[in-house]
Scaffold this motif. Structure first.
Motif, PDB file in Angstrom:
ATOM      1  N   TYR A 174     -23.453  61.692 -28.485  1.00  0.00           N
ATOM      2  CA  TYR A 174     -23.540  60.095 -28.073  1.00  0.00           C
ATOM      3  C   TYR A 174     -24.540  59.668 -27.373  1.00  0.00           C
ATOM      4  O   TYR A 174     -25.189  58.737 -27.541  1.00  0.00           O
ATOM      5  CB  TYR A 174     -21.981  59.819 -27.486  1.00  0.00           C
TER       6      TYR A 174
ATOM      7  N   ASP B 261     -19.073  67.248 -22.835  1.00  0.00           N
ATOM      8  CA  ASP B 261     -18.703  67.718 -24.309  1.00  0.00           C
ATOM      9  C   ASP B 261     -19.614  67.428 -25.234  1.00  0.00           C
ATOM     10  O   ASP B 261     -20.715  66.398 -24.944  1.00  0.00           O
ATOM     11  CB  ASP B 261     -17.415  66.814 -24.801  1.00  0.00           C
TER      12      ASP B 261
ATOM     13  N   HIS C 222     -17.712  68.597 -16.936  1.00  0.00           N
ATOM     14  CA  HIS C 222     -18.031  69.287 -18.324  1.00  0.00           C
ATOM     15  C   HIS C 222     -18.579  67.884 -19.057  1.00  0.00           C
ATOM     16  O   HIS C 222     -17.888  66.870 -18.918  1.00  0.00           O
ATOM     17  CB  HIS C 222     -16.669  69.623 -18.947  1.00  0.00           C
TER      18      HIS C 222
ATOM     19  N   VAL D 142     -16.315  64.346 -18.816  1.00  0.00           N
ATOM     20  CA  VAL D 142     -16.989  63.082 -19.224  1.00  0.00           C
ATOM     21  C   VAL D 142     -16.478  62.518 -20.442  1.00  0.00           C
ATOM     22  O   VAL D 142     -16.162  63.108 -21.355  1.00  0.00           O
ATOM     23  CB  VAL D 142     -18.608  63.188 -19.304  1.00  0.00           C
ATOM     24  N   LEU D 143     -16.091  61.096 -20.344  1.00  0.00           N
ATOM     25  CA  LEU D 143     -15.473  60.373 -21.158  1.00  0.00           C
ATOM     26  C   LEU D 143     -16.713  59.396 -21.818  1.00  0.00           C
ATOM     27  O   LEU D 143     -17.543  59.121 -21.102  1.00  0.00           O
ATOM     28  CB  LEU D 143     -14.456  59.619 -20.984  1.00  0.00           C
ATOM     29  N   PRO D 144     -16.566  59.020 -23.063  1.00  0.00           N
ATOM     30  CA  PRO D 144     -17.691  58.135 -23.740  1.00  0.00           C
ATOM     31  C   PRO D 144     -17.529  56.658 -22.916  1.00  0.00           C
ATOM     32  O   PRO D 144     -18.772  56.128 -22.964  1.00  0.00           O
ATOM     33  CB  PRO D 144     -17.159  57.937 -25.047  1.00  0.00           C
ATOM     34  N   ASP D 145     -16.433  56.342 -22.415  1.00  0.00           N
ATOM     35  CA  ASP D 145     -16.610  55.328 -21.611  1.00  0.00           C
ATOM     36  C   ASP D 145     -17.516  55.407 -20.302  1.00  0.00           C
ATOM     37  O   ASP D 145     -18.206  54.482 -19.847  1.00  0.00           O
ATOM     38  CB  ASP D 145     -15.081  54.859 -21.013  1.00  0.00           C
TER      39      ASP D 145
ATOM     40  N   ALA E  24     -18.924  55.422 -30.752  1.00  0.00           N
ATOM     41  CA  ALA E  24     -18.449  56.425 -29.815  1.00  0.00           C
ATOM     42  C   ALA E  24     -17.771  57.756 -30.553  1.00  0.00           C
ATOM     43  O   ALA E  24     -17.060  57.221 -31.524  1.00  0.00           O
ATOM     44  CB  ALA E  24     -17.787  55.793 -28.683  1.00  0.00           C
ATOM     45  N   PRO E  25     -17.802  58.649 -30.022  1.00  0.00           N
ATOM     46  CA  PRO E  25     -17.186  59.872 -30.416  1.00  0.00           C
ATOM     47  C   PRO E  25     -15.459  59.403 -30.266  1.00  0.00           C
ATOM     48  O   PRO E  25     -15.315  59.036 -29.544  1.00  0.00           O
ATOM     49  CB  PRO E  25     -17.747  60.971 -29.571  1.00  0.00           C
TER      50      PRO E  25
ATOM     51  N   LYS F 266     -19.848  66.448 -28.054  1.00  0.00           N
ATOM     52  CA  LYS F 266     -19.847  64.754 -28.802  1.00  0.00           C
ATOM     53  C   LYS F 266     -20.377  63.946 -27.935  1.00  0.00           C
ATOM     54  O   LYS F 266     -20.955  62.985 -28.076  1.00  0.00           O
ATOM     55  CB  LYS F 266     -18.201  64.601 -29.102  1.00  0.00           C
ATOM     56  N   VAL F 267     -19.979  63.917 -26.681  1.00  0.00           N
ATOM     57  CA  VAL F 267     -20.521  63.046 -25.849  1.00  0.00           C
ATOM     58  C   VAL F 267     -22.120  63.253 -25.606  1.00  0.00           C
ATOM     59  O   VAL F 267     -22.876  62.403 -25.404  1.00  0.00           O
ATOM     60  CB  VAL F 267     -19.770  63.054 -24.404  1.00  0.00           C
TER      61      VAL F 267
END
Lengths: 300, 323
Positions: free
Chosen positions: B221, B215, B213, B279-282, B322-323, B217-218
């Motif tokens: 970004y 997101d 996934h 997925v993470l912003p990192d 970053a979000p 927001k990502v």
């Protein structure tokens, strides 16, 4: 001053005419006897202005100076003022040791311009110097009525109205300015309210990290949505001193994020913020559990 | 062997390659994200060995092509030869037909060879004569470049550079790592682990990564970071000597939308590699430099300032919250 001698009768008139003559003589004597015995030293007719103006009142002054002390001057005839309108007449007699001064002020007004001739005033009296009845004459006057009054000028009424308007307006403005000034003065003199001392509320104690985690748990349990998770995540990051624009790795570097429970909490909130919808409920539950664990264990 | 996790692949490569964790992980990410990888580093830092270890760990075919100035396109893609016995032309497939192709020193080949490689990388097929031949699946090109020896090299076209999913900088190992290298290869004889993962595993990984996934927001970004490379106004980088360099002055052109796709795919692959299905912003931030460094056109001002390109990219990424 001019005088004339009067004849009282004729010698050698017929007897029939004697009675008439006698009556006439009697009348003349009686007339002479009613005249005042005066020694005139001055008898003048003058005006208070040398250039009287049209429709502007002015004064004619008759002045008689006699050596006798009298209270009145009789038999004084004023000239006919046919071209002037008589507005008033004031007579005064002032007696002194050297005689008396008669003064008569006649107020007149001319209704047309041009030169007018005023005939001499006359005074019938017995000249005390020689005992003869005489008619004395003052000087005559020749006056030129000129210009007329200023309000007779064309447009004068308009200008006068305008002048009055300006005058009243000026007065009104001055009055308004005065009132305003008075109001300002009164306002300045009005006692000012005393400054109210603002006593600051006692500063609320900064919530501890544990309290913030507890608050976050309460909020997330009350509204278990992704939006709430994102908000709670941001609040926890702020509490840890992490940069709001950073990432989870940055937040993990915060000194307060050292404990394992806190790191688990951050990871759980990260999951709740970014996971897919089907996993959201589980992620929120995991986040609540992580927060609860954090609250239970307490942060150093 | 079936059903293994990509971490098994990275572990297998890591058993051969000392250190270079980023390189090892990048190879795995490229494989999962269905992209090609450009490795740049000085000679002898295990670029080729890493690629070989990856290929051996996979139960697939591996071919190595040494790019030279006299290389011909047919030397890569293949050619048609006349068979006198059959009296007919036969197609001989070139070394590009392999699951993992190591294009060693890719910048030493002329433009026509690189163009031939371009079709293979993008279309995943090769046209020889009248026929097009699909490349095997998975197909990964791992190219190496030597930044120190510029003599006799050809600059890679921008279009070809854009085809590489990521560009990995390979640096020198640390002292401890170098000591381990000495023990592993000079004292003993280390053999790369073979067939740790199957091609089916790779296919499954790719399927799994596609399902990760991403997101909204990502996604925003990611777009923000790529856009920052095109509109870098207000972003400055301080050089080692203290001078400030405006990022916009050092950049001639920014990254393409292909970079956006690459960053998204790589972020998914990273999440999958980490065992996450989101997925993470990192993930994005950590891969931004590898995706952007060969896609941004840096000009002479950057070289004159002495500021590394990666520092400019780091500034671009840092400028996007970053979000």
């Amino acid at each position: 001053m001019v005088s004339r001698r009067r004849t009282s009768g004729r010698r050698g008139i017929a007897a029939a005419a004697l009675a008439v003559a006698a009556i006439a003589a009697t009348l003349g004597l009686a007339r002479a006897q009613s005249l005042q015995r005066l020694t005139l030293t001055a008898f003048t007719l003058s005006a208070d202005t040398s250039h009287p103006r049209f429709e502007v009142p002015f004064h004619l002054i008759v002045r008689v100076r006699v050596r006798q002390r009298v209270v009145a001057i009789d038999n004084l005839d004023l000239p006919v003022l046919a071209e002037l309108e008589l507005l008033g007449d004031v007579r005064t007699v002032r007696a002194s040791r050297t005689g008396s001064t008669y003064r008569e002020v006649i107020t007149v007004v001319a209704h047309h311009t041009g030169t007018i001739e005023i005939a001499p005033a006359t005074l019938e009296a017995i000249d005390a110097t020689d005992g003869q009845a005489k008619e004395f004459f003052s000087n005559s006057l020749r006056l030129t009525i000129g210009g007329g009054p200023i309000d007779a000028l064309p447009g004068f009424r308009l200008w006068r109205s305008l002048g009055w308007a300006i005058l009243w307006l000026s007065i009104a403005l001055a009055a308004a300015a005065m009132l305003a000034w008075l109001a300002i003065v009164m306002a300045r003199r009005r006692p000012q309210p005393l400054p109210v001392a603002i006593v600051p509320e006692p500063a609320r104690p900064i919530p501890t990290l544990d309290e913030r985690f507890a608050d976050a748990l309460t909020v997330l349990r009350a509204s278990p949505t992704r939006a709430t998770a994102v908000t709670v995540r941001a609040a926890i990051w702020r509490a840890l001193g992490a940069d709001a624009g950073g990432t989870l790795a940055d937040a993990m570097l915060a000194p307060a994020a050292g404990p394992r429970a806190v790191r688990s909490c951050l990871a759980a909130l990260e999951r709740a913020a970014f996971t897919y919808d089907a996993d959201l409920a589980a992620a929120l539950e995991a986040a609540c559990a992580a927060l609860a664990a954090c609250v239970a264990k307490g942060t150093p | 062997m079936t059903g293994s996790h990509p971490s098994a692949l990275t572990a297998a490569i890591g058993a051969t390659i000392v250190g270079q964790h980023d390189v090892v992980e990048s190879l795995a990410l490229g494989l999962i994200a269905e992209g090609h990888i450009l490795l740049e580093g000085p000679p002898g830092v295990a670029k080729t060995l890493a690629c070989r270890a990856l290929a051996i760990a996979l139960d697939g075919t591996f071919k190595r092509i040494q790019f030279t100035p006299d290389l011909l396109p047919s030397d890569i893609v293949g050619t048609r030869i006349f068979d006198q016995r059959e009296s007919a032309f036969q197609t001989v497939l070139g070394p590009i037909f392999a699951n993992v192709v190591l294009a060693d020193e890719i910048n030493r080949a002329p433009a026509k060879v690189q163009s031939a490689l371009l079709e293979a990388m993008q279309e995943r097929q090769v046209t020889i004569g009248p026929a097009s031949h699909p490349l095997p699946e998975p197909f990964v090109v791992m190219a190496t470049m030597n930044p120190l020896d510029a003599e006799g090299t050809y600059a890679l076209p921008v279009a070809q550079m854009d085809r590489f999913l990521m560009k990995v900088e390979v640096g020198y190992p640390s002292s401890d790592e170098e000591l381990t290298i000495l023990e592993r290869f000079a004292v003993a004889r280390t053999v790369p682990q073979a067939r740790v993962c199957s091609l089916a595993d790779v296919a499954a990984w790719r399927e799994g990564a596609r399902a990760v996934h991403l997101d909204a927001k990502v996604r925003r970004y990611i777009v923000g970071i790529v856009e920052a490379s095109r509109h870098a106004d207000g972003i400055a980088v301080r050089g080692d000597d203290g001078t400030l360099l405006a990022a916009s002055a050092a950049i001639d052109y920014g990254a393409s939308p292909r970079a956006t796709l690459a960053l998204a795919n790589l972020a998914r692959a990273r999440a999958f590699l980490d065992g996450r299905d989101f997925v993470l912003p990192d993930d994005v931030r950590g891969l931004a430099a590898a995706v952007l460094r060969h896609r941004i056109g840096f000009n002479y001002r950057l070289a004159a300032s002495g500021v590394a390109a990666d520092r400019v990219i780091a500034a671009l990424v840092a400028a996007v919250p970053a979000p």
